[in-house]
Enzyme design. Structure first.
Site, short mmCIF file in Angstrom:
data_model
loop_
_atom_site.label_atom_id
_atom_site.label_comp_id
_atom_site.label_asym_id
_atom_site.label_seq_id
_atom_site.Cartn_x
_atom_site.Cartn_y
_atom_site.Cartn_z
N CYS A 98 0.81 -1.22 0.00
CA CYS A 98 0.00 0.00 0.00
C CYS A 98 0.84 1.27 0.00
O CYS A 98 0.30 2.37 -0.15
CB CYS A 98 -0.94 0.00 1.21
SG CYS A 98 -1.92 -1.50 1.35
N HIS A 254 -2.94 7.31 6.78
CA HIS A 254 -3.24 6.13 5.97
C HIS A 254 -4.73 5.79 6.14
O HIS A 254 -5.41 5.54 5.16
CB HIS A 254 -2.35 4.98 6.42
CG HIS A 254 -2.43 3.77 5.57
ND1 HIS A 254 -2.26 3.80 4.19
CD2 HIS A 254 -2.65 2.46 5.88
CE1 HIS A 254 -2.37 2.59 3.71
NE2 HIS A 254 -2.61 1.75 4.70
N HIS A 292 -9.79 2.52 -0.59
CA HIS A 292 -8.38 2.15 -0.53
C HIS A 292 -7.95 1.57 -1.87
O HIS A 292 -8.35 0.47 -2.24
CB HIS A 292 -8.19 1.12 0.59
CG HIS A 292 -6.76 0.87 0.94
ND1 HIS A 292 -5.70 1.33 0.21
CD2 HIS A 292 -6.20 0.17 1.98
CE1 HIS A 292 -4.57 0.95 0.76
NE2 HIS A 292 -4.85 0.24 1.83
#
Length: 451
Positions: A98, A254, A292
């Site tokens: 990620c 995040h 995401h």
């Protein structure tokens, strides 16, 4: 593959927003002074990429010649170099789950800082919405599910949950929402940016990348993110000073919307804020809006932060009414309501990836960046930059008018300007490739040569 289509749009958008034709950039620097670092954390797993290659035999289909190469994780960057820029660029993007976007940002920054490149095209593209990929993340317990949302909201088994509020960073949550995104940005060294009148949207001086060390679970959070956030905060303190670090910044978290992330990320941000004596660090979480996108997620965070500086508003975490009880709040100010700002000098872009791939970028505001450029290059250089910027701004306006009137199209130059052996001339000091010349240089440090 969808990710490659999105990549073409992303780099075309970046060039259009730049307001300077790519040919002008190519003419301004040597052919070996450009880098392209764009990739996807998981490669292209849909039907046109690895997904089609791996399932074709089981379904009685023929594997095509494109399935395998299209699936490579670095293919978004390859598409940019070959089919949009036609560039002989340095390449070799990174993968970091990620945190992939920030890994590539780090490579571009380092190339420019070390003098290897004057222009760096960096980014990530990811299109993970396919049945098989979703199954994998559900099995890890990472994705929000209808069952989990019903339990959170006290709904009956037959009720339909509010899917627009599925991703709930730092609130009572049950997982993230999968997204697809392509984000590409263009970096330049400061002298070139001033010379060309390039728009300055931010300064990107530093990215910290760290692993977690020993782990119990490869998908579980670890301690490496403490290092990346603290190192990036320390870099900003060195540049901007103690007072600005304490009072004139924010964190783009995040913020995945998982129960583990809400605890671990809030705890580490609180500890770092305390260590640097930040009293109320504003914390935003853009995944509440866009979900995401895995490898491209930090690109979503970075571009959203550019919007904060342009419009002067930190967007609220719009899917959360209140924070979860186990979220650490000491010295943090989570954006549960929109907040107008006009004094942000920096932002930390934070990313935590599966496997222990942590990265945090130090980003400076346009005003802070311009002030540093003025100190380094002088007011005369800044005045000349502003004069050239006026023309670039006019070009940007013309491009936007064409976009709105449907007269603009993405750049895609398939089979254009292809060079052959006959176009190449090699000497012991350089190589001529068509109209481009590459000097043969080396970057060996002193002391590593025979007399």
């Amino acid at each position: 593959p969808r990710a490659l289509q999105m990549t073409v749009f992303a780099i075309s958008d970046a060039l259009a927003d730049l307001g300077i034709d790519w040919q002008v950039l190519e003419d301004a620097v040597p052919a070996n002074a450009v880098s392209v670092y764009v990739s996807g954390a998981m490669g292209q797993l849909d039907e046109a990429g690895y997904g089609g290659m791996l399932r074709s035999r089981a379904l009685g289909r023929r594997v095509t010649s494109k399935h395998c190469p299209f699936g490579f994780a670095e293919m978004p960057g390859d598409f940019i170099s070959a089919y949009v820029l036609g560039s002989l660029s340095a390449t070799g993007p990174a993968l970091g789950a990620c945190a992939t976007f920030l890994y590539n940002l780090r490579l571009g920054i380092e190339d420019i800082r070390q003098g290897r490149s004057r222009i760096a095209v960096v980014g990530a593209a990811q299109a993970p919405v396919s049945v098989e990929v979703m199954d994998g993340y559900i099995a890890m317990g990472a994705l929000a599910t209808d069952k989990g949302l019903r339990q959170l909201d006290g709904l009956s088994d037959n009720a339909s949950p509010d899917h627009r509020r599925a991703c709930r960073p730092f609130g009572e949550n049950c997982g993230f929402t999968m997204a697809e995104s392509a984000q590409v940005i263009i970096l330049m060294d400061d002298a070139l940016a001033l010379e060309l009148g390039a728009p300055i949207l931010a300064g990107a001086p530093f990215v910290s990348v760290r692993a977690d060390g020993a782990k119990k679970s490869i998908s579980g959070p670890g301690v490496g993110n403490y290092l990346t956030v603290a190192e990036s905060a320390a870099a900003l303190r060195s540049i901007l000073g103690e007072k600005r670090l304490r009072h004139r910044g924010m964190v783009q978290a995040h913020g995945t919307g998982t129960p583990q992330n809400r605890v671990t990320e809030s705890a580490l941000l609180s500890k770092v804020a305390k260590a640097f004596r930040v009293s109320k660090w504003p914390v935003a979480a853009i995944k509440s809006y866009v979900g995401h996108s895995l490898g491209a997620a930090a690109g979503d965070q970075l571009t959203a932060t550019l919007g904060i500086w342009e419009h002067g508003v930190i967007p609220e975490i719009n899917t959360v009414d209140e924070l979860a009880e186990n979220v650490v709040t000491e010295r943090l100010a989570f954006a549960l309501n929109p907040r107008s700002v006009d004094d942000l000098d920096y932002a930390l872009i934070n990313s935590k990836g599966f496997g222990g791939n942590n990265a945090t970028a130090a980003l400076m505001s346009p005003d802070a960046t311009a002030a540093l450029l003025r100190r380094h290059h002088g007011e005369r250089a800044m005045a000349a930059w502003r004069d050239k910027l006026a023309g670039v701004t006019e070009a940007q306006s013309d491009i936007e008018t064409k976009r709105l009137s449907n007269e603009w199209a993405p750049s895609y130059r398939f089979d254009e300007g292809v060079l052959t052996d006959a176009d190449v001339t090699v000497t012991d000091s350089g190589i001529e490739l068509g109209e481009q010349t590459v000097d043969l240089r080396d970057d060996l440090p002193d002391g590593w040569r025979f007399d």
